[in-house]
Scaffold this motif. Sequence first.
Motif, PDB file in Angstrom:
ATOM      1  N   ARG A   1       2.931  30.878   2.425  1.00 29.39           N
ATOM      2  CA  ARG A   1       3.748  29.665   2.581  1.00 29.39           C
ATOM      3  C   ARG A   1       3.994  29.351   4.059  1.00 29.39           C
ATOM      4  O   ARG A   1       3.985  28.192   4.467  1.00 29.39           O
ATOM      5  CB  ARG A   1       5.062  29.809   1.832  1.00 29.39           C
TER       6      ARG A   1
ATOM      7  N   SER B   1      -0.944  19.320  -3.156  1.00 31.76           N
ATOM      8  CA  SER B   1       0.003  20.299  -3.685  1.00 31.76           C
ATOM      9  C   SER B   1      -0.603  21.693  -3.555  1.00 31.76           C
ATOM     10  O   SER B   1      -1.823  21.861  -3.601  1.00 31.76           O
ATOM     11  CB  SER B   1       0.352  19.989  -5.141  1.00 31.76           C
TER      12      SER B   1
ATOM     13  N   LEU C   1       0.873  27.685   5.347  1.00 29.27           N
ATOM     14  CA  LEU C   1       0.802  26.292   4.902  1.00 29.27           C
ATOM     15  C   LEU C   1       1.815  25.425   5.651  1.00 29.27           C
ATOM     16  O   LEU C   1       1.504  24.293   6.042  1.00 29.27           O
ATOM     17  CB  LEU C   1       1.031  26.204   3.392  1.00 29.27           C
ATOM     18  N   ASP C   2       3.016  25.942   5.874  1.00 33.18           N
ATOM     19  CA  ASP C   2       4.029  25.197   6.626  1.00 33.18           C
ATOM     20  C   ASP C   2       3.571  24.953   8.062  1.00 33.18           C
ATOM     21  O   ASP C   2       3.756  23.861   8.606  1.00 33.18           O
ATOM     22  CB  ASP C   2       5.369  25.935   6.628  1.00 33.18           C
ATOM     23  N   ASP C   3       2.976  25.973   8.689  1.00 35.55           N
ATOM     24  CA  ASP C   3       2.506  25.842  10.069  1.00 35.55           C
ATOM     25  C   ASP C   3       1.387  24.809  10.196  1.00 35.55           C
ATOM     26  O   ASP C   3       1.187  24.232  11.262  1.00 35.55           O
ATOM     27  CB  ASP C   3       2.007  27.181  10.613  1.00 35.55           C
ATOM     28  N   HIS C   4       0.637  24.606   9.111  1.00 36.68           N
ATOM     29  CA  HIS C   4      -0.489  23.678   9.143  1.00 36.68           C
ATOM     30  C   HIS C   4      -0.215  22.397   8.347  1.00 36.68           C
ATOM     31  O   HIS C   4      -1.136  21.664   8.017  1.00 36.68           O
ATOM     32  CB  HIS C   4      -1.750  24.376   8.622  1.00 36.68           C
ATOM     33  N   ALA C   5       1.038  22.134   8.075  1.00 42.14           N
ATOM     34  CA  ALA C   5       1.410  20.957   7.279  1.00 42.14           C
ATOM     35  C   ALA C   5       0.931  19.657   7.922  1.00 42.14           C
ATOM     36  O   ALA C   5       0.564  18.717   7.223  1.00 42.14           O
ATOM     37  CB  ALA C   5       2.918  20.921   7.055  1.00 42.14           C
TER      38      ALA C   5
ATOM     39  N   ASP D   1      -1.785  19.153   9.323  1.00 41.12           N
ATOM     40  CA  ASP D   1      -3.212  18.997   9.037  1.00 41.12           C
ATOM     41  C   ASP D   1      -3.472  18.612   7.583  1.00 41.12           C
ATOM     42  O   ASP D   1      -4.592  18.264   7.229  1.00 41.12           O
ATOM     43  CB  ASP D   1      -3.963  20.300   9.338  1.00 41.12           C
ATOM     44  N   LEU D   2      -2.440  18.703   6.734  1.00 42.53           N
ATOM     45  CA  LEU D   2      -2.590  18.420   5.306  1.00 42.53           C
ATOM     46  C   LEU D   2      -1.966  17.074   4.975  1.00 42.53           C
ATOM     47  O   LEU D   2      -0.932  16.702   5.507  1.00 42.53           O
ATOM     48  CB  LEU D   2      -1.907  19.514   4.475  1.00 42.53           C
ATOM     49  N   ASP D   3      -2.608  16.357   4.062  1.00 40.85           N
ATOM     50  CA  ASP D   3      -2.040  15.089   3.598  1.00 40.85           C
ATOM     51  C   ASP D   3      -0.816  15.365   2.738  1.00 40.85           C
ATOM     52  O   ASP D   3      -0.690  16.414   2.121  1.00 40.85           O
ATOM     53  CB  ASP D   3      -3.074  14.301   2.788  1.00 40.85           C
ATOM     54  N   ASP D   4       0.072  14.374   2.652  1.00 42.93           N
ATOM     55  CA  ASP D   4       1.299  14.518   1.873  1.00 42.93           C
ATOM     56  C   ASP D   4       1.044  14.700   0.385  1.00 42.93           C
ATOM     57  O   ASP D   4       1.864  15.268  -0.323  1.00 42.93           O
ATOM     58  CB  ASP D   4       2.209  13.303   2.075  1.00 42.93           C
TER      59      ASP D   4
END
Length: 85
Positions: free
Chosen positions: A22, A37, A25-29, A31-34
């Motif tokens: 987690r 999931s 994933l938070d550190d790379h948020a 880079d990720l679309d909203d």
Amino acid sequence: IPEFRSTGTVQLDPGLAEGRARAYLDDHAADLDDDISASITFPANGIEVTLTREVELTIIGAFLDDGVVGMEVSAYSTPGERVGP
């Protein structure tokens, strides 16, 4: 580490593994679309991280009702000794 020292068996700590996944994933948020999931599960003796998103297709989408398909990407890892190059 005490378990490894007493039995020689490498075991996964689910709480620690989930926390690290987690945090990654938070550190790379950014880079990720909203609309992506993420789920984290623990099958067998490992950890699996799955990202899911609806994707609109262009050319192939012409053959689909709405041109949108669900895409899922998973990564699975088990604990063990890692040997570098």
